[in-house]
Motif scaffolding. Structure first.
Motif, mmCIF file in Angstrom:
data_model
loop_
_atom_site.group_PDB
_atom_site.id
_atom_site.type_symbol
_atom_site.label_atom_id
_atom_site.label_comp_id
_atom_site.label_asym_id
_atom_site.label_seq_id
_atom_site.Cartn_x
_atom_site.Cartn_y
_atom_site.Cartn_z
ATOM 1 N N ARG A 108 26.018 41.412 36.294
ATOM 2 C CA ARG A 108 26.313 42.803 36.672
ATOM 3 C C ARG A 108 25.468 43.214 37.878
ATOM 4 N NH1 ARG A 108 25.825 47.752 32.479
ATOM 5 N NH2 ARG A 108 27.995 47.734 31.880
ATOM 6 N N HIS B 265 26.819 41.578 40.905
ATOM 7 C CA HIS B 265 28.091 42.260 41.199
ATOM 8 C C HIS B 265 27.820 43.512 42.036
ATOM 9 C CE1 HIS B 265 32.342 42.736 40.155
ATOM 10 N NE2 HIS B 265 32.152 44.002 39.851
ATOM 11 N N VAL B 266 26.861 44.314 41.579
ATOM 12 C CA VAL B 266 26.581 45.577 42.275
ATOM 13 C C VAL B 266 25.983 45.309 43.666
ATOM 14 C CG1 VAL B 266 25.208 47.711 42.209
ATOM 15 C CG2 VAL B 266 26.375 46.925 40.157
ATOM 16 N N VAL C 133 28.770 44.260 45.946
ATOM 17 C CA VAL C 133 29.622 45.415 46.280
ATOM 18 C C VAL C 133 28.930 46.321 47.313
ATOM 19 C CG1 VAL C 133 30.593 47.572 45.347
ATOM 20 C CG2 VAL C 133 30.952 45.426 44.127
ATOM 21 N N TRP D 223 29.048 44.537 50.709
ATOM 22 C CA TRP D 223 30.421 44.393 51.180
ATOM 23 C C TRP D 223 31.031 45.746 51.562
ATOM 24 C CZ3 TRP D 223 34.619 43.162 46.973
ATOM 25 C CH2 TRP D 223 35.900 43.253 47.549
ATOM 26 N N THR E 133 31.305 38.962 44.344
ATOM 27 C CA THR E 133 31.873 40.051 43.529
ATOM 28 C C THR E 133 32.900 39.503 42.540
ATOM 29 O OG1 THR E 133 31.621 41.598 45.373
ATOM 30 C CG2 THR E 133 33.100 42.266 43.618
ATOM 31 N N GLY E 134 33.798 38.648 43.026
ATOM 32 C CA GLY E 134 34.859 38.093 42.169
ATOM 33 C C GLY E 134 34.276 37.197 41.086
ATOM 34 N N PHE F 246 34.602 38.157 37.164
ATOM 35 C CA PHE F 246 35.363 37.357 36.194
ATOM 36 C C PHE F 246 34.430 36.764 35.127
ATOM 37 C CE2 PHE F 246 38.659 37.074 39.665
ATOM 38 C CZ PHE F 246 39.611 37.808 38.970
ATOM 39 N N LEU G 298 33.909 39.404 32.570
ATOM 40 C CA LEU G 298 35.098 39.533 31.708
ATOM 41 C C LEU G 298 35.144 38.385 30.698
ATOM 42 C CD1 LEU G 298 37.948 40.585 34.180
ATOM 43 C CD2 LEU G 298 36.834 41.983 32.448
ATOM 44 N N MET H 255 39.638 47.484 40.217
ATOM 45 C CA MET H 255 38.667 46.603 40.911
ATOM 46 C C MET H 255 39.341 45.295 41.317
ATOM 47 S SD MET H 255 35.258 46.645 38.651
ATOM 48 C CE MET H 255 34.835 48.035 37.668
ATOM 49 N N ILE I 36 41.751 45.837 44.337
ATOM 50 C CA ILE I 36 41.141 45.986 45.667
ATOM 51 C C ILE I 36 40.496 44.667 46.103
ATOM 52 C CG2 ILE I 36 38.951 47.020 44.830
ATOM 53 C CD1 ILE I 36 40.661 48.146 47.988
ATOM 54 N N TRP I 37 39.938 43.937 45.129
ATOM 55 C CA TRP I 37 39.349 42.622 45.431
ATOM 56 C C TRP I 37 40.450 41.669 45.930
ATOM 57 C CZ3 TRP I 37 40.225 37.785 43.166
ATOM 58 C CH2 TRP I 37 39.323 36.788 43.524
ATOM 59 N N ALA J 22 37.415 52.872 43.433
ATOM 60 C CA ALA J 22 37.116 51.787 42.480
ATOM 61 C C ALA J 22 35.650 51.857 42.050
ATOM 62 C CB ALA J 22 37.428 50.423 43.106
ATOM 63 N N VAL K 73 31.698 52.786 37.900
ATOM 64 C CA VAL K 73 30.427 53.308 37.357
ATOM 65 C C VAL K 73 30.717 54.329 36.240
ATOM 66 C CG1 VAL K 73 28.315 54.577 37.882
ATOM 67 C CG2 VAL K 73 29.198 52.936 39.534
ATOM 68 N N VAL L 159 32.003 52.416 33.108
ATOM 69 C CA VAL L 159 30.948 51.684 32.393
ATOM 70 C C VAL L 159 30.074 52.662 31.600
ATOM 71 C CG1 VAL L 159 28.798 50.398 32.735
ATOM 72 C CG2 VAL L 159 30.856 49.690 33.939
ATOM 73 N N HIS L 160 29.841 53.856 32.175
ATOM 74 C CA HIS L 160 28.927 54.783 31.513
ATOM 75 C C HIS L 160 29.649 55.819 30.640
ATOM 76 C CE1 HIS L 160 25.439 53.040 33.425
ATOM 77 N NE2 HIS L 160 26.220 52.866 34.470
HETATM 78 C C1 HEM Z 1 37.787 40.219 40.726
HETATM 79 C C2 HEM Z 1 37.376 41.436 40.900
HETATM 80 C C3 HEM Z 1 36.512 42.182 39.930
HETATM 81 C C4 HEM Z 1 36.308 42.000 38.589
HETATM 82 C C5 HEM Z 1 36.923 40.939 37.680
HETATM 83 C C6 HEM Z 1 35.373 43.011 38.158
HETATM 84 C C7 HEM Z 1 34.909 43.166 36.879
HETATM 85 C C8 HEM Z 1 33.919 44.041 36.474
HETATM 86 C C9 HEM Z 1 33.343 44.124 35.139
HETATM 87 C C10 HEM Z 1 33.787 43.272 33.965
HETATM 88 C C11 HEM Z 1 32.402 45.093 35.158
HETATM 89 C C12 HEM Z 1 31.496 45.519 33.980
HETATM 90 C C13 HEM Z 1 32.248 46.377 33.027
HETATM 91 C C14 HEM Z 1 31.393 46.770 31.836
HETATM 92 O O1 HEM Z 1 30.179 46.588 31.820
HETATM 93 O O2 HEM Z 1 32.004 47.308 30.885
HETATM 94 C C15 HEM Z 1 32.355 45.634 36.500
HETATM 95 C C16 HEM Z 1 31.504 46.645 36.922
HETATM 96 C C17 HEM Z 1 31.544 47.233 38.149
HETATM 97 N N1 HEM Z 1 32.320 46.821 39.220
HETATM 98 FE FE1 HEM Z 1 33.656 45.293 39.238
HETATM 99 N N2 HEM Z 1 35.030 43.785 39.219
HETATM 100 C C18 HEM Z 1 35.703 43.313 40.331
HETATM 101 C C19 HEM Z 1 35.664 43.836 41.607
HETATM 102 C C20 HEM Z 1 34.990 44.971 41.961
HETATM 103 C C21 HEM Z 1 35.119 45.651 43.231
HETATM 104 C C22 HEM Z 1 36.037 45.221 44.356
HETATM 105 C C23 HEM Z 1 34.296 46.718 43.197
HETATM 106 C C24 HEM Z 1 34.047 47.779 44.242
HETATM 107 C C25 HEM Z 1 34.899 48.110 45.164
HETATM 108 C C26 HEM Z 1 33.624 46.719 41.914
HETATM 109 C C27 HEM Z 1 32.682 47.635 41.521
HETATM 110 C C28 HEM Z 1 32.083 47.664 40.283
HETATM 111 C C29 HEM Z 1 31.087 48.649 39.886
HETATM 112 C C30 HEM Z 1 30.513 49.747 40.763
HETATM 113 C C31 HEM Z 1 30.755 48.384 38.551
HETATM 114 C C32 HEM Z 1 29.856 49.217 37.661
HETATM 115 C C33 HEM Z 1 28.455 48.671 37.580
HETATM 116 C C34 HEM Z 1 27.607 49.492 36.637
HETATM 117 O O3 HEM Z 1 27.572 50.731 36.743
HETATM 118 O O4 HEM Z 1 26.973 48.888 35.788
HETATM 119 N N3 HEM Z 1 34.093 45.638 41.198
HETATM 120 N N4 HEM Z 1 33.279 44.985 37.283
#
Ligand code: HEM
Length: 155
Positions: A10, A13-14, A17, A20, A66-67, A71, A74, A90, A93-94, A142, A147, A150-151
């Motif tokens: 996570r 990921h952040v 993002v 990017w 990010t991808g 994944f 997930l 998400m 857009i990815w 997105a 955010v 998640v919260h």
């Molecule tokens: C293949 C593409 C993506 C997948 C599979 C994916 C998947 C996820 C997952 C599983 C989470 C955590 C959910 C949870 O804790 O319940 C997450 C969090 C997040 N994702 Fe993605 N995401 C992808 C692309 C993106 C993109 C393109 C962005 C932004 C434009 C993004 C921004 C975020 C943000 C900001 C969080 C929240 C982090 C937090 O507050 O803890 N993601 N994503």
């Protein structure tokens, strides 16, 4: 242990993002407007290609991280069949960015842009700016819904 892996994924990921979409925001709100205001058409095209070219590697790397991290999360959560709508957003857009960066740009977009800019550079940079504004806006939606989701805002 798996929980620690999830937290690290996570975090990565952040960070990805931030780098990017932060770069996309810079190109959209500063670089393209500054270039559109610059004097000669030849300068405009050269400057844009040099600076965007530098960002291209960072954009590809951060899209990949990010991808992969997304994944992986997930996979750990095992929620493939019951994903929230904001996860679909998400992934959408990815996917758009991935197709543009890894397929369309190297295959045709770069040459097309260069040719169009030579024919009518003002119109081409306007189209470019509008496309960037659309992509940046969807990315920010997105991030907001990611955010907030998640919260717990949507429960
Ligand atoms: C293949 C593409 C993506 C997948 C599979 C994916 C998947 C996820 C997952 C599983 C989470 C955590 C959910 C949870 O804790 O319940 C997450 C969090 C997040 N994702 Fe993605 N995401 C992808 C692309 C993106 C993109 C393109 C962005 C932004 C434009 C993004 C921004 C975020 C943000 C900001 C969080 C929240 C982090 C937090 O507050 O803890 N993601 N994503």
């Amino acid at each position: 242990m798996e929980n620690n892996h999830f937290i690290i994924a996570r975090t990565l990921h952040v960070i990805a993002v931030v780098l990017w979409i932060g770069g996309v925001a810079f190109v959209t709100t500063i670089l393209i407007p500054a270039i559109r205001n610059s004097q000669s058409a030849e300068n405009r095209l050269n400057l844009f290609e040099v600076l965007e070219g530098k960002f291209s590697f960072q954009a590809k790397l951060t899209t990949l991280v990010t991808g992969l991290s997304g994944f992986y999360m997930l996979h750990i959560m095992n929620t493939w069949s019951s994903m929230q709508w904001w996860v679909y957003l998400m992934i959408f857009i990815w996917s758009v960015f991935s197709v543009v960066l890894f397929l369309l740009e190297p295959l045709f977009l770069h040459k097309w842009f260069h040719r169009q800019a030579k024919i009518n550079d003002e119109r081409t940079f306007l189209v470019l700016q509008v496309m960037h504004i659309v992509l940046l806006s969807i990315s920010l939606i997105a991030i907001f819904s990611g955010v907030a989701g998640v919260h717990g805002l949507f429960y």
